[in-house]
Structure formats: C-alpha cells, structure tokens
Design an enzyme around this catalytic site. Structure first.
Site, PDB file in Angstrom:
ATOM      1  N   LYS A 127      65.064  60.213  16.268  1.00  6.96           N
ATOM      2  CA  LYS A 127      64.618  61.582  15.965  1.00  6.96           C
ATOM      3  C   LYS A 127      65.259  62.545  16.878  1.00  6.96           C
ATOM      4  O   LYS A 127      65.798  63.674  16.615  1.00  6.96           O
ATOM      5  CB  LYS A 127      63.160  61.571  15.711  1.00  6.96           C
ATOM      6  CG  LYS A 127      62.578  60.787  14.732  1.00  6.96           C
ATOM      7  CD  LYS A 127      61.274  61.028  14.617  1.00  6.96           C
ATOM      8  CE  LYS A 127      60.341  60.658  15.779  1.00  6.96           C
ATOM      9  NZ  LYS A 127      60.154  59.169  16.297  1.00  6.96           N
ATOM     10  N   ARG A 161      52.185  64.378  13.658  1.00  9.17           N
ATOM     11  CA  ARG A 161      52.031  62.971  13.804  1.00  9.17           C
ATOM     12  C   ARG A 161      50.622  62.612  13.167  1.00  9.17           C
ATOM     13  O   ARG A 161      50.602  61.043  12.780  1.00  9.17           O
ATOM     14  CB  ARG A 161      51.834  62.274  15.055  1.00  9.17           C
ATOM     15  CG  ARG A 161      53.221  61.788  15.595  1.00  9.17           C
ATOM     16  CD  ARG A 161      53.188  61.470  17.052  1.00  9.17           C
ATOM     17  NE  ARG A 161      53.855  60.527  17.433  1.00  9.17           N
ATOM     18  CZ  ARG A 161      55.219  60.593  18.028  1.00  9.17           C
ATOM     19  NH1 ARG A 161      55.622  61.911  18.262  1.00  9.17           N
ATOM     20  NH2 ARG A 161      55.899  59.642  18.630  1.00  9.17           N
ATOM     21  N   ARG A 176      66.907  52.301  25.349  1.00  6.91           N
ATOM     22  CA  ARG A 176      67.144  53.990  25.350  1.00  6.91           C
ATOM     23  C   ARG A 176      67.067  54.153  27.004  1.00  6.91           C
ATOM     24  O   ARG A 176      66.199  53.957  27.642  1.00  6.91           O
ATOM     25  CB  ARG A 176      66.023  54.557  24.736  1.00  6.91           C
ATOM     26  CG  ARG A 176      66.131  56.287  24.623  1.00  6.91           C
ATOM     27  CD  ARG A 176      64.958  56.963  25.558  1.00  6.91           C
ATOM     28  NE  ARG A 176      63.730  56.354  24.902  1.00  6.91           N
ATOM     29  CZ  ARG A 176      62.965  56.814  23.964  1.00  6.91           C
ATOM     30  NH1 ARG A 176      63.613  57.753  23.122  1.00  6.91           N
ATOM     31  NH2 ARG A 176      61.812  56.432  23.659  1.00  6.91           N
ATOM     32  N   ARG A 209      61.846  55.250  30.047  1.00  5.19           N
ATOM     33  CA  ARG A 209      60.501  55.658  29.981  1.00  5.19           C
ATOM     34  C   ARG A 209      59.441  54.389  29.962  1.00  5.19           C
ATOM     35  O   ARG A 209      59.768  53.455  29.607  1.00  5.19           O
ATOM     36  CB  ARG A 209      60.136  56.362  28.503  1.00  5.19           C
ATOM     37  CG  ARG A 209      60.882  57.846  28.443  1.00  5.19           C
ATOM     38  CD  ARG A 209      60.830  58.568  27.409  1.00  5.19           C
ATOM     39  NE  ARG A 209      59.840  58.122  26.297  1.00  5.19           N
ATOM     40  CZ  ARG A 209      59.946  58.376  24.853  1.00  5.19           C
ATOM     41  NH1 ARG A 209      60.961  59.345  24.596  1.00  5.19           N
ATOM     42  NH2 ARG A 209      59.219  57.981  24.138  1.00  5.19           N
ATOM     43  N   ARG A 259      52.706  51.498  19.854  1.00  3.35           N
ATOM     44  CA  ARG A 259      53.374  52.753  19.339  1.00  3.35           C
ATOM     45  C   ARG A 259      53.694  52.572  17.883  1.00  3.35           C
ATOM     46  O   ARG A 259      53.642  53.398  17.109  1.00  3.35           O
ATOM     47  CB  ARG A 259      54.564  53.368  20.244  1.00  3.35           C
ATOM     48  CG  ARG A 259      54.188  53.847  21.346  1.00  3.35           C
ATOM     49  CD  ARG A 259      55.384  54.102  22.376  1.00  3.35           C
ATOM     50  NE  ARG A 259      56.571  54.883  21.779  1.00  3.35           N
ATOM     51  CZ  ARG A 259      57.794  55.144  22.211  1.00  3.35           C
ATOM     52  NH1 ARG A 259      57.964  54.135  23.184  1.00  3.35           N
ATOM     53  NH2 ARG A 259      58.610  56.062  21.680  1.00  3.35           N
TER      54      ARG A 259
END
Ligand code: AP5
Length: 216
Positions: free
Chosen positions: A17, A92, A126, A159, A170
C-alpha cells in the site's frame, strides 16, 4: 480538467500500500496520508500521542480508534487535502470508516489482493529510510548503495513491527478488524479490487487503469 479524488488504499500489512501510495501521490500530485507514518513520527518525537501509539504498534495491535480519529480529523482539514488525498492504512476499523465519513467523502477504495506468500516475502524484507520514509526491499527494491537511501542519503532500517511474532499478530488483526471493511465499502459501491501480484510497476499500471475507468 482537474479530477479531484479522495482515495483509500486497503489491504493486509506488507502488500504494498505504501509503495503504491507514494507512486500515486507523485503522479496525481495529491498528498499521501499514512496513519502509520504519522504515529511513528509522533513516537520518534516522544509526544504523549506517540508514546501511547508506540506501545500498540510494537505489539502489532491497532492504536485505539479515538486517537487515530483525532489525528485524522485534524490532518484532513489541512489545505493540501482540498485537491484530494490518498489514505494509506486508514480507515482500519468500522468505527474509523464511520468517523471518516463525518469529515470527508470517499470516491474509491482500492483493495489490494495478493497471495500470503507474496505478502510475507514483501513484509519481512522491507527497509525504510529513517529520515524521509522512502520504502525499499532487500530483494525487490534495493537501494543503489547498501543501507543508504537513494533520495536523501538517510540510513535504512527495519521497522520494529517486522519481527516474526509481530507480523503474525498484524495479519491476525487485519483479518478480524480490517477485512470487514471490504464488504462495507463493496455495499457502498466504491470498492475496486486491484491485483497486487508481481512487480510494483505492474501494480501501479493496474491502479491507474482502475482510476481511469472511474473517470469515464
Ligand atoms: P502501517 O504503517 O500502516 O503498516 P501496514 O498497513 O501494516 O502496512 P505496511 O506499511 O507494513 O505495508 P504496506 O502495505 O504499506 O507495504 P509496503 O509498501 O511498505 O501500520 C503500522 C501500525 O501502525 C499498525 O500495526 C498499527 O499498530 C498502527 N496503525 C496504523 N494505522 C492505523 C489505524 N488506522 N488504526 C489503528 N492503528 C493503526 O511494502 C512492503 C514491502 O514490499 C516493501 O519492502 C516494498 O519495497 C515491497 N514491495 C511493495 N510492492 C512490491 C511488489 N509489487 N513486488 C515486490 N515487492 C514489493
């Protein structure tokens, strides 16, 4: 003719996203607003909101609706949002979706779809720039110099919420709390599914094709 669009990007963590939001924001010249980025920034500055949000984010849980809605009500009233905006990671929950409706209308919700395997490969590799937030990947979107942002020379980092247990949490939270929004927006007639498989450039083309079809 200028076409004003208020866009929501929906999809599980790691699907891409943020990557697509950056590309689209540059193309349409409208702001990308990412609640995760806003709250990470508050956490870095150690503000009361940031400290509170960090405790939830580090566990992979959603930050309470009240906090997120307060941040977004303010942000969406800023001048740059008058030309349209791209929401990445908000809403969300159903409470957030209903809260958003009181502040702004939504023209389209792009729902990104890919396999679990692709999502996990993306999320675990990532890399993010400490300073400008640019997104990279250890395999699929490498920086020119190892560990250094191409745009601002900032240091790249992983992260906290990319740790295995937190990623699992998550994904569970997405299934329970965010996935119901697909049906919610489908019933409102604003949902468009986007195939998020394959290279990010190909996904970007599909996004633009979907938006172009809406203008006709
Ligand atoms: P947030 O920061 O929003 O993270 P997320 O939605 O969990 O999503 P990610 O940023 O992990 O992934 P993404 O889909 O943006 O993918 P990306 O482009 O980075 O939220 C973090 C936390 O903040 C939440 O857990 C929660 O605690 C809190 N929070 C945020 N918003 C909230 C809200 N509204 N309410 C309550 N709490 C909230 O891509 C991932 C990787 O894949 C990158 O390395 C990228 O380079 C790579 N990649 C992208 N596209 C491709 C492609 N096509 N092919 C190959 N690699 C690709």
């Amino acid at each position: 003719m200028v076409f004003i669009m208020n866009i929501v990007l929906l999809g599980p963590p790691g699907i891409g996203k943020g990557t697509q939001a950056d590309a689209l924001a540059a193309k349409l010249r409208i702001p990308k607003i990412c609640t995760g980025d806003i709250m990470r920034d508050e956490a870095r500055k150690r503000t009361p909101i940031g400290r509170k949000a960090k405790s939830y984010m580090d566990r992979g849980e959603l930050v309470p609706d009240r906090i997120v809605l307060e941040i977004m009500e303010k942000r969406l009233k800023e001048n740059d949002c008058r030309k349209g905006f791209i929401l990445d990671g908000f809403p969300r929950t159903l409470v957030q979706a209903k809260g958003l409706e009181k502040t702004a209308g939504i023209d389209v919700v792009l729902n990104f779809v890919a396999s679990q395997k692709e999502i996990l490969e993306r999320i675990t590799g990532r890399l993010t720039c400490q300073y400008c937030g640019e997104i990279y990947h250890s395999e699929f979107a490498r920086p020119k110099s190892h560990g250094v942002c191409d745009k601002c020379n900032g240091e790249l980092y992983q992260r906290e919420d990319q740790k295995e247990g937190v990623v699992r949490k998550r994904l569970e939270v997405y299934e329970k709390q965010t996935k119901p929004l697909i049906e919610y927006y489908r019933k409102k007639g604003v949902l468009a599914n986007v195939n998020a498989k394959g290279r990010k450039e190909d996904v970007s083309k599909r996004v633009l094709k979907t938006l172009d079809a809406l203008k006709k």
